[in-house]
Design a protein around this motif. Structure first.
Motif, PDB file in Angstrom:
ATOM      1  N   ASP A  10       0.862  -1.177   0.000  1.00 11.96           N
ATOM      2  CA  ASP A  10       0.000   0.000   0.000  1.00 11.96           C
ATOM      3  C   ASP A  10       0.896   1.224   0.000  1.00 11.96           C
ATOM      4  O   ASP A  10       1.525   1.538   1.006  1.00 11.96           O
ATOM      5  CB  ASP A  10      -0.893  -0.027   1.241  1.00 11.96           C
ATOM      6  CG  ASP A  10      -1.794   1.201   1.341  1.00 11.96           C
ATOM      7  OD1 ASP A  10      -1.780   2.026   0.397  1.00 11.96           O
ATOM      8  OD2 ASP A  10      -2.490   1.328   2.356  1.00 11.96           O
ATOM      9  N   THR A  11       0.983   1.905  -1.130  1.00 14.38           N
ATOM     10  CA  THR A  11       1.967   2.987  -1.257  1.00 14.38           C
ATOM     11  C   THR A  11       1.588   4.237  -0.498  1.00 14.38           C
ATOM     12  O   THR A  11       2.432   5.093  -0.253  1.00 14.38           O
ATOM     13  CB  THR A  11       2.167   3.350  -2.734  1.00 14.38           C
ATOM     14  OG1 THR A  11       0.904   3.746  -3.299  1.00 14.38           O
ATOM     15  CG2 THR A  11       2.724   2.160  -3.496  1.00 14.38           C
ATOM     16  N   GLY A  12       0.313   4.385  -0.079  1.00 13.50           N
ATOM     17  CA  GLY A  12      -0.076   5.537   0.705  1.00 13.50           C
ATOM     18  C   GLY A  12      -0.035   6.824  -0.085  1.00 13.50           C
ATOM     19  O   GLY A  12      -0.062   6.848  -1.320  1.00 13.50           O
ATOM     20  N   LYS A  13       0.022   7.931   0.632  1.00  9.91           N
ATOM     21  CA  LYS A  13       0.036   9.248   0.002  1.00  9.91           C
ATOM     22  C   LYS A  13       1.365   9.515  -0.686  1.00  9.91           C
ATOM     23  O   LYS A  13       2.397   8.952  -0.314  1.00  9.91           O
ATOM     24  CB  LYS A  13      -0.205  10.330   1.055  1.00  9.91           C
ATOM     25  CG  LYS A  13      -1.566  10.254   1.745  1.00  9.91           C
ATOM     26  CD  LYS A  13      -1.695  11.386   2.761  1.00  9.91           C
ATOM     27  CE  LYS A  13      -3.050  11.331   3.466  1.00  9.91           C
ATOM     28  NZ  LYS A  13      -3.170  12.423   4.481  1.00  9.91           N
ATOM     29  N   ARG A 367       6.827   1.164   4.161  1.00  3.24           N
ATOM     30  CA  ARG A 367       5.832   2.145   4.577  1.00  3.24           C
ATOM     31  C   ARG A 367       6.292   2.822   5.861  1.00  3.24           C
ATOM     32  O   ARG A 367       6.603   2.160   6.862  1.00  3.24           O
ATOM     33  CB  ARG A 367       4.490   1.450   4.797  1.00  3.24           C
ATOM     34  CG  ARG A 367       3.332   2.381   5.155  1.00  3.24           C
ATOM     35  CD  ARG A 367       2.857   3.208   3.965  1.00  3.24           C
ATOM     36  NE  ARG A 367       1.699   4.001   4.306  1.00  3.24           N
ATOM     37  CZ  ARG A 367       0.439   3.604   4.085  1.00  3.24           C
ATOM     38  NH1 ARG A 367       0.204   2.416   3.524  1.00  3.24           N
ATOM     39  NH2 ARG A 367      -0.567   4.378   4.416  1.00  3.24           N
ATOM     40  N   GLY A 369       4.797   5.801   8.240  1.00  2.00           N
ATOM     41  CA  GLY A 369       3.651   6.686   8.411  1.00  2.00           C
ATOM     42  C   GLY A 369       2.665   6.523   7.269  1.00  2.00           C
ATOM     43  O   GLY A 369       2.251   5.413   6.929  1.00  2.00           O
ATOM     44  N   GLU A 370       2.323   7.629   6.628  1.00  3.02           N
ATOM     45  CA  GLU A 370       1.336   7.612   5.547  1.00  3.02           C
ATOM     46  C   GLU A 370       1.973   7.445   4.174  1.00  3.02           C
ATOM     47  O   GLU A 370       1.275   7.482   3.166  1.00  3.02           O
ATOM     48  CB  GLU A 370       0.523   8.913   5.566  1.00  3.02           C
ATOM     49  CG  GLU A 370      -0.279   9.125   6.848  1.00  3.02           C
ATOM     50  CD  GLU A 370      -1.042  10.439   6.828  1.00  3.02           C
ATOM     51  OE1 GLU A 370      -0.571  11.381   6.120  1.00  3.02           O
ATOM     52  OE2 GLU A 370      -2.086  10.517   7.477  1.00  3.02           O
ATOM     53  N   HIS A 371       3.290   7.283   4.134  1.00  5.17           N
ATOM     54  CA  HIS A 371       4.001   7.273   2.859  1.00  5.17           C
ATOM     55  C   HIS A 371       4.843   6.013   2.722  1.00  5.17           C
ATOM     56  O   HIS A 371       5.101   5.304   3.696  1.00  5.17           O
ATOM     57  CB  HIS A 371       4.904   8.506   2.750  1.00  5.17           C
ATOM     58  CG  HIS A 371       4.219   9.795   3.066  1.00  5.17           C
ATOM     59  ND1 HIS A 371       3.318  10.389   2.219  1.00  5.17           N
ATOM     60  CD2 HIS A 371       4.309  10.611   4.160  1.00  5.17           C
ATOM     61  CE1 HIS A 371       2.874  11.516   2.762  1.00  5.17           C
ATOM     62  NE2 HIS A 371       3.456  11.667   3.942  1.00  5.17           N
ATOM     63  N   THR A 372       5.290   5.748   1.512  1.00  4.83           N
ATOM     64  CA  THR A 372       6.198   4.633   1.259  1.00  4.83           C
ATOM     65  C   THR A 372       7.518   5.148   0.714  1.00  4.83           C
ATOM     66  O   THR A 372       7.542   5.948  -0.227  1.00  4.83           O
ATOM     67  CB  THR A 372       5.581   3.631   0.264  1.00  4.83           C
ATOM     68  OG1 THR A 372       4.478   2.987   0.891  1.00  4.83           O
ATOM     69  CG2 THR A 372       6.594   2.570  -0.144  1.00  4.83           C
TER      70      THR A 372
END
Length: 480
Positions: A10-13, A367, A369-372
């Protein structure tokens, strides 16, 4: 190679990027003020920021991780995903060797197993007498300081180098300290120039810069190799006499307290890991010289300069020293008896961490936090920024030793403060650095009162934190 379970599927934002100039990105900002650039990135975009630098085709992308949780992931919980494979570490490795700071994988594990017994608390505490003697020598010399002014940056570098050189080399301290003083600045500037350049010419091309660095390396390697050869020869002769039953006193064994560290390194061995050969010994010595004096010198310099600018905190530290020590020379047991002085040191290390920037290379999508962070990315941790993170450090630029009471420390994340790194590659010399710094500060503050002459000290990120100008203090003798 297994790298854990964080697949990063899940790459996130999208990771926010710091604005730069066309074509070159933030290249000039990083060259002129990398620490300020990282601070600006965090203030503008948060705890994971992408910074690009360099022209197309040679462009670097830096993924900068500023949160304590992110630092813990990179250094500890997901440490296998972040390696010392970046360009900068390669330049350090080529100049200072494949010692504990730069080695990886089985090389690192083997070295750590061989060296760890030499850095137990009991072993390190045995160096207290050397630290006290070298500090006393500096204090005596200050009695002749012109105008009663000393540059605490230069003086603490001299003290820390003398102490670590004497611990490493014993009676060979004079030759090695002089060579390190002359050669290290040339070599470190060469490493920095190459480490921050997107492309370099080969080291063996006969340019003026290459030739200067090669000459400095030859001189530094030469003195280390000479002393190592002498130690190994003396050890072999002592062993031969013992086997022949010659009798008499053949000297203390490798584990005897007070023996110099090089002799102990030369004698370090195990059935599984063997022992260090001559080249490996030199690599360890060079890394210990680099990390063992520049980091402690930085902490001492800024602790003294901050106290020189804050007379109330200076007086409180001196009162504790006088109450605990009286007139006696401090020893290792006093480290736990000087809590306020230790808080002063920790706060100085927060504001001026000796390793202000730590680099890694991501080997798998991870990953945070919200980022990768993508595999192959250059990753930057910046204690300089995390130690000023407003979520954990109110009024972060203010000097306040009360931040390090036990209660205050318990209320913060583990990696809000990490001057010694962390995880499986945490600094092996942490206790030595704290012991030397607290002992030296106690002796210095008992003998002299400090007032800042230079009220601000410009700094830059080198291999360690570097002062970019003098750090002068006016000193007044207190004990007559």
């Amino acid at each position: 190679m297994s790298v854990g379970t964080n697949s990063g599927a899940d790459t996130g934002k999208a990771v926010p990027g710091l604005a730069g100039v066309p074509l070159l990105g933030s290249l000039f900002d990083l060259k002129s003020d990398s620490l300020g650039t990282y601070l600006r990135a965090q203030h503008q975009h948060g705890d994971l920021v992408r910074i690009t630098a360099g022209p197309p085709g040679m462009r670097a992308e830096l993924y900068c991780v500023f949160s304590p949780a992110g630092a813990q992931q990179v250094l500890a919980s997901d440490a296998a995903r972040f390696r010392k494979d970046n360009h900068f570490y390669q330049e350090v490795r080529e100049s200072f060797g494949n010692g504990l700071l730069t080695s990886q994988d089985e090389d690192y594990l083997r070295q750590r197993r061989l060296v760890q017994p030499l850095f137990t608390r009991r072993r390190v505490d045995g160096y207290a007498e050397v630290i006290a003697a070298e500090t006393a020598s500096v204090l005596t010399a200050w009695g002749e300081a012109p105008g009663g002014i000393v540059d605490v940056s230069d003086e603490m570098t001299h003290l820390a180098l003398r102490a670590v050189a004497r611990i490493l080399f014993g009676t060979d301290v004079e030759a090695t300290a002089d060579v390190v003083t002359g050669c290290f600045p040339v070599i470190t500037e060469y490493v920095l120039r190459r480490g921050y350049s997107p492309a370099n010419i080969p080291r063996d091309w006969p340019t003026p810069g290459n030739r200067r660095a090669a000459a400095a390396l030859d001189e530094l390697y030469g003195v280390c190799d000479r002393i190592i050869a002498e130690r190994r020869r003396a050890g072999a002769e002592a062993g031969a006499r013992a086997e022949a039953g010659a009798g008499g006193d053949t000297g203390a064994g490798a584990g005897a307290p007070g023996e110099d560290l090089l002799t102990l390194l030369a004698g370090a061995r195990s059935s599984d890991d063997g022992e260090f050969d001559a080249a490996e010994l030199r690599d360890q010595v060079l890394i210990f010289l680099l990390a063992g004096h520049e980091t402690t010198a930085t902490s001492l310099c800024f602790a003294l300069h901050l106290l020189a600018r804050h007379p109330e905190e200076q007086s409180r530290a001196r009162e504790e020293i006088s109450r605990v020590l009286g007139d006696r020379t401090p020893g290792a047991a006093d480290l736990d008896r000087l809590p306020y002085l230790t808080q002063v040191l920790k706060e100085a290390m927060r504001l001026y961490p000796a390793a202000p920037v730590i680099g890694r290379k991501a080997v798998a999508d991870t990953r945070i936090g919200e980022h990768t962070v993508p595999a192959g990315a250059d990753v930057i941790l910046a204690p300089w920024v995390t130690h000023r993170h407003p979520d954990y450090w109110p009024d972060p630029d203010r000097f306040d030793p009360e931040r390090f009471t036990p209660e205050a420390e318990a209320g913060r994340p583990r990696y809000a403060w990490f001057p010694f790194g962390g995880g499986p590659r945490a600094c092996i010399g942490q206790h030595f650095s704290m012991l030397e710094s607290v002992m030296a500060l106690a002796m210095i503050l008992r003998a002299y009162e400090f007032e800042a002459v230079d009220t601000e000290i410009p700094v830059r990120a080198g291999i360690t934190l570097q002062t970019n100008g003098p750090a002068r203090c006016r000193i007044r003798r207190l004990d007559g």
